[in-house]
Scaffold this motif. Structure first.
Motif, mmCIF file in Angstrom:
data_model
loop_
_atom_site.group_PDB
_atom_site.id
_atom_site.type_symbol
_atom_site.label_atom_id
_atom_site.label_comp_id
_atom_site.label_asym_id
_atom_site.label_seq_id
_atom_site.Cartn_x
_atom_site.Cartn_y
_atom_site.Cartn_z
ATOM 1 N N ALA A 130 2.370 1.655 -3.442
ATOM 2 C CA ALA A 130 1.359 2.096 -4.402
ATOM 3 C C ALA A 130 1.049 3.582 -4.217
ATOM 4 O O ALA A 130 0.951 4.333 -5.189
ATOM 5 C CB ALA A 130 0.093 1.269 -4.249
ATOM 6 N N LYS A 131 0.902 4.010 -2.965
ATOM 7 C CA LYS A 131 0.646 5.437 -2.700
ATOM 8 C C LYS A 131 1.829 6.294 -3.134
ATOM 9 O O LYS A 131 1.655 7.385 -3.682
ATOM 10 C CB LYS A 131 0.370 5.667 -1.209
ATOM 11 C CG LYS A 131 -0.846 4.989 -0.693
ATOM 12 C CD LYS A 131 -1.993 5.930 -0.585
ATOM 13 C CE LYS A 131 -3.154 5.181 0.069
ATOM 14 N NZ LYS A 131 -4.413 5.800 -0.200
ATOM 15 N N ASP B 159 3.997 5.588 -5.541
ATOM 16 C CA ASP B 159 3.989 5.634 -7.003
ATOM 17 C C ASP B 159 2.946 6.615 -7.520
ATOM 18 O O ASP B 159 3.195 7.370 -8.458
ATOM 19 C CB ASP B 159 3.725 4.239 -7.587
ATOM 20 C CG ASP B 159 4.905 3.296 -7.412
ATOM 21 O OD1 ASP B 159 6.021 3.780 -7.126
ATOM 22 O OD2 ASP B 159 4.698 2.070 -7.552
ATOM 23 N N ASP B 160 1.774 6.618 -6.887
ATOM 24 C CA ASP B 160 0.712 7.551 -7.273
ATOM 25 C C ASP B 160 1.160 8.992 -7.028
ATOM 26 O O ASP B 160 0.967 9.864 -7.877
ATOM 27 C CB ASP B 160 -0.559 7.248 -6.470
ATOM 28 C CG ASP B 160 -1.718 8.121 -6.888
ATOM 29 O OD1 ASP B 160 -1.970 8.237 -8.105
ATOM 30 O OD2 ASP B 160 -2.383 8.677 -5.987
ATOM 31 N N PHE B 161 1.782 9.230 -5.885
ATOM 32 C CA PHE B 161 2.277 10.567 -5.558
ATOM 33 C C PHE B 161 3.322 11.020 -6.573
ATOM 34 O O PHE B 161 3.296 12.160 -7.040
ATOM 35 C CB PHE B 161 2.872 10.583 -4.144
ATOM 36 C CG PHE B 161 3.495 11.900 -3.777
ATOM 37 C CD1 PHE B 161 2.703 12.964 -3.395
ATOM 38 C CD2 PHE B 161 4.869 12.062 -3.824
ATOM 39 C CE1 PHE B 161 3.278 14.183 -3.067
ATOM 40 C CE2 PHE B 161 5.452 13.279 -3.499
ATOM 41 C CZ PHE B 161 4.650 14.343 -3.118
ATOM 42 N N ASP C 217 3.350 15.150 -13.107
ATOM 43 C CA ASP C 217 2.360 15.921 -13.866
ATOM 44 C C ASP C 217 2.402 17.392 -13.461
ATOM 45 O O ASP C 217 2.331 18.289 -14.301
ATOM 46 C CB ASP C 217 0.953 15.364 -13.647
ATOM 47 C CG ASP C 217 0.745 14.004 -14.288
ATOM 48 O OD1 ASP C 217 1.563 13.606 -15.153
ATOM 49 O OD2 ASP C 217 -0.233 13.323 -13.919
ATOM 50 N N ASN D 126 0.826 -1.212 0.000
ATOM 51 C CA ASN D 126 0.000 0.000 0.000
ATOM 52 C C ASN D 126 0.857 1.258 0.000
ATOM 53 O O ASN D 126 0.563 2.219 -0.707
ATOM 54 C CB ASN D 126 -0.944 0.010 1.209
ATOM 55 C CG ASN D 126 -2.065 -0.989 1.081
ATOM 56 O OD1 ASN D 126 -2.399 -1.423 -0.017
ATOM 57 N ND2 ASN D 126 -2.646 -1.376 2.205
ATOM 58 N N GLY E 220 3.666 10.055 -9.645
ATOM 59 C CA GLY E 220 2.989 10.337 -10.909
ATOM 60 C C GLY E 220 2.346 11.711 -10.905
ATOM 61 O O GLY E 220 2.472 12.472 -11.870
ATOM 62 N N LYS E 221 1.669 12.042 -9.806
ATOM 63 C CA LYS E 221 1.038 13.364 -9.696
ATOM 64 C C LYS E 221 2.085 14.468 -9.639
ATOM 65 O O LYS E 221 1.896 15.543 -10.216
ATOM 66 C CB LYS E 221 0.136 13.407 -8.468
ATOM 67 C CG LYS E 221 -1.107 12.572 -8.622
ATOM 68 C CD LYS E 221 -1.959 12.591 -7.368
ATOM 69 C CE LYS E 221 -3.174 11.701 -7.535
ATOM 70 N NZ LYS E 221 -4.000 11.649 -6.325
#
Length: 55
Positions: free
Chosen positions: A16-17, A19-21, A27, A13, A23-24
Protein backbone atom coordinates in the motif's frame (compact mmCIF):
# COMPACT_ATOMS: atom_id res chain seq x y z
CA UNK A 1 -0.93 -18.83 12.56
CA UNK A 2 -0.61 -15.33 14.04
CA UNK A 3 2.89 -14.95 12.64
CA UNK A 4 1.52 -15.68 9.17
CA UNK A 5 -1.19 -13.05 9.66
CA UNK A 6 1.35 -10.52 10.89
CA UNK A 7 3.59 -11.17 7.90
CA UNK A 8 0.59 -10.80 5.57
CA UNK A 9 -0.37 -7.51 7.19
CA UNK A 10 3.16 -6.18 6.96
CA UNK A 11 3.38 -7.11 3.28
CA UNK A 12 0.01 -5.49 2.58
CA UNK A 13 1.19 -2.32 4.34
CA UNK A 14 4.40 -2.25 2.32
CA UNK A 15 2.49 -2.74 -0.93
CA UNK A 16 0.00 0.00 0.00
CA UNK A 17 2.83 2.42 0.85
CA UNK A 18 4.59 1.52 -2.40
CA UNK A 19 1.44 2.15 -4.42
CA UNK A 20 0.97 5.51 -2.67
CA UNK A 21 4.60 6.43 -3.38
CA UNK A 22 4.24 5.50 -7.06
CA UNK A 23 1.11 7.61 -7.33
CA UNK A 24 2.88 10.62 -5.84
CA UNK A 25 5.94 10.03 -8.04
CA UNK A 26 3.76 9.95 -11.16
CA UNK A 27 2.11 13.23 -10.11
CA UNK A 28 5.53 14.81 -9.55
CA UNK A 29 6.77 13.63 -12.94
CA UNK A 30 3.67 15.04 -14.63
CA UNK A 31 4.25 18.40 -12.92
CA UNK A 32 7.89 18.47 -14.03
CA UNK A 33 6.84 17.64 -17.60
CA UNK A 34 4.40 20.57 -17.57
CA UNK A 35 7.14 22.91 -16.32
CA UNK A 36 9.55 21.67 -19.00
CA UNK A 37 6.99 22.25 -21.74
CA UNK A 38 6.26 25.74 -20.38
CA UNK A 39 9.97 26.62 -20.18
CA UNK A 40 10.62 25.27 -23.68
CA UNK A 41 7.67 27.21 -25.08
CA UNK A 42 8.79 30.40 -23.37
CA UNK A 43 12.32 29.97 -24.73
CA UNK A 44 10.98 29.43 -28.25
CA UNK A 45 8.79 32.52 -27.93
CA UNK A 46 11.69 34.62 -26.70
CA UNK A 47 13.95 33.35 -29.48
CA UNK A 48 11.26 34.12 -32.06
CA UNK A 49 10.99 37.70 -30.80
CA UNK A 50 14.74 38.31 -30.57
CA UNK A 51 15.07 37.09 -27.00
CA UNK A 52 18.63 38.32 -26.42
CA UNK A 53 17.43 41.95 -26.54
CA UNK A 54 14.65 41.36 -23.99
CA UNK A 55 16.45 39.12 -21.47
Amino acid sequence: MTKTNEVSEVLENVIAKGDDFLGKAKDFIAAVEILLVAATSLKALLDKNGGTQHE
